[in-house]
Design an enzyme around this catalytic site. Structure first.
Site, PDB file in Angstrom:
ATOM      1  N   LYS A  83      14.017  21.119  -3.988  1.00 49.82           N
ATOM      2  CA  LYS A  83      14.181  21.179  -5.441  1.00 49.82           C
ATOM      3  C   LYS A  83      12.813  21.036  -6.105  1.00 49.82           C
ATOM      4  O   LYS A  83      12.056  20.098  -5.805  1.00 49.82           O
ATOM      5  CB  LYS A  83      15.089  20.029  -5.874  1.00 49.82           C
ATOM      6  CG  LYS A  83      16.121  20.425  -6.889  1.00 49.82           C
ATOM      7  CD  LYS A  83      17.097  19.283  -7.024  1.00 49.82           C
ATOM      8  CE  LYS A  83      18.029  19.503  -8.157  1.00 49.82           C
ATOM      9  NZ  LYS A  83      18.789  18.292  -8.452  1.00 49.82           N
TER      10      LYS A  83
HETATM   11  C1  E4P Z   1      21.536  18.201 -10.201  1.00 55.00           C
HETATM   12  O1  E4P Z   1      20.968  19.107  -9.667  1.00 55.00           O
HETATM   13  C2  E4P Z   1      20.996  17.517 -11.393  1.00 55.00           C
HETATM   14  O2  E4P Z   1      19.836  16.800 -11.055  1.00 55.00           O
HETATM   15  C3  E4P Z   1      22.050  16.614 -11.984  1.00 55.00           C
HETATM   16  O3  E4P Z   1      23.243  17.358 -12.126  1.00 55.00           O
HETATM   17  C4  E4P Z   1      21.637  16.002 -13.313  1.00 55.00           C
HETATM   18  O4  E4P Z   1      22.743  15.369 -13.894  1.00 55.00           O
HETATM   19  P1  E4P Z   1      22.608  14.388 -15.163  1.00 55.00           P
HETATM   20  O5  E4P Z   1      22.137  15.191 -16.325  1.00 55.00           O
HETATM   21  O6  E4P Z   1      23.986  13.850 -15.356  1.00 55.00           O
HETATM   22  O7  E4P Z   1      21.613  13.332 -14.759  1.00 55.00           O
END
Ligand code: E4P
Length: 214
Positions: A83
Site C-alpha cells: 500500500k
Molecule cells: C483501507 O484501505 C483504509 O485504510 C481504511 O478503510 C480506512 O478506514 P477509516 O477511514 O475508517 O479509517
C-alpha cells in the site's frame, strides 16, 4: 463484487474467512497499531490464513524509501500487495514497483484526478475513502461511480477498492456503483448477513412448531 476485510485482527479474519466471504485483507498503520503486535508477524499470519491479496502499507514518504520497504514487504508472502500513499513520491514508487511486478494499492484517494493518476502510474488497486469524504459533506459513493466510469472508458486495469466503509448502506451503494471490491471492517461484516425480520421470523417458526408438536 469482492469483499476484503479491513482489519488485522486474526480472530475476525478466521471467523469471516470460515464463511467463505473473504477475498482479501487490507491494513493500514492505524489498523496494525490497534493489534499491538509486530507488523511483519501479523502480516505473515494473515497471508497464511487468506488466499487473496493482503495489503500492507509502507511508512516512508520518499520514493526510494517506499520502494525499499515495498521490496522487503513483498518477500513476506506471495499474496502481498504493497500500500502506497497517493503523493507524487508515491506515484513514482508505483511506477517503479509496477515494472518489477510488485502489486500496489494506492491509498487515500479523494478525487477522480487522483484515481486517474494512480491508475496511469500502474497501480494494481486504487482506494477511494468513501466514509472520510462523507465526513466532509462530499459524496464518497459518487467518487466510486465516477472512478469506475473513467477506468472503463479508457481501459485502465486498476481495480477499485472502496475503503473507509462505515455502514451497510455504503456496502450496498458501492456494489451498485460498480466498485470491484469493498473493504469492510470486521465489526461491520456480521451486520451484512443479519436482519431483525429474519430473527423474528425464526423465533415465530420455532414457537409455532413447539405449539404444534405438544
Ligand atoms: C483501507 O484501505 C483504509 O485504510 C481504511 O478503510 C480506512 O478506514 P477509516 O477511514 O475508517 O479509517
Amino acid at each position: 463484487m469482492k469483499f476484503f476485510l479491513d482489519t488485522a485482527n486474526i480472530e475476525e479474519i478466521k471467523r469471516i474467512n470460515g464463511l467463505g466471504l473473504v477475498d482479501g485483507v487490507t491494513t493500514n498503520p492505524t489498523i496494525i497499531a490497534r493489534e499491538g503486535r509486530d507488523f511483519e508477524t501479523v502480516i505473515k499470519e494473515i497471508c497464511a490464513l487468506v488466499e487473496g491479496p493482503v495489503s500492507a502499507e509502507v511508512i516512508s514518504l520518499e520514493t526510494d524509501g517506499m520502494v525499499n520497504e515495498a521490496r522487503e514487504i513483498a518477500q513476506w508472502a506471495d499474496n502481498i500487495v504493497v500500500k502506497i500513499p497517493m503523493t507524487e513520491a508515491g506515484l513514482a514508487a508505483v511506477h517503479i514497483l509496477n515494472k518489477v511486478g510488485i502489486k500496489t494499492n494506492v491509498t487515500l484517494i479523494f478525487s477522480v484526478a487522483q484515481g486517474l493518476m494512480a491508475a496511469k502510474a500502474g497501480a494494481t488497486y486504487i482506494s477511494p475513502f468513501v466514509g472520510r469524504l462523507d465526513d466532509i459533506g462530499v459524496s464518497g459513493i459518487n467518487l466510486v461511480v465516477e472512478l469506475r466510469q473513467v477506468l472503463d472508458k479508457y481501459g485502465l486495469k486498476s481495480e477499485i477498492i472502496a475503503a473507509s466503509i462505515r455502514n451497510i448502506e455504503h456496502v450496498e451503494a458501492t456494489a451498485l456503483a460498480g466498485s470491484h471490491i469493498a473493504t469492510i471492517p470486521g465489526s461491520l461484516f456480521p451486520k451484512l448477513w443479519t436482519h431483525p425480520l429474519t430473527d423474528n421470523g425464526i423465533a415465530q417458526f420455532m414457537m409455532d412448531w413447539a405449539e404444534f408438536s405438544k
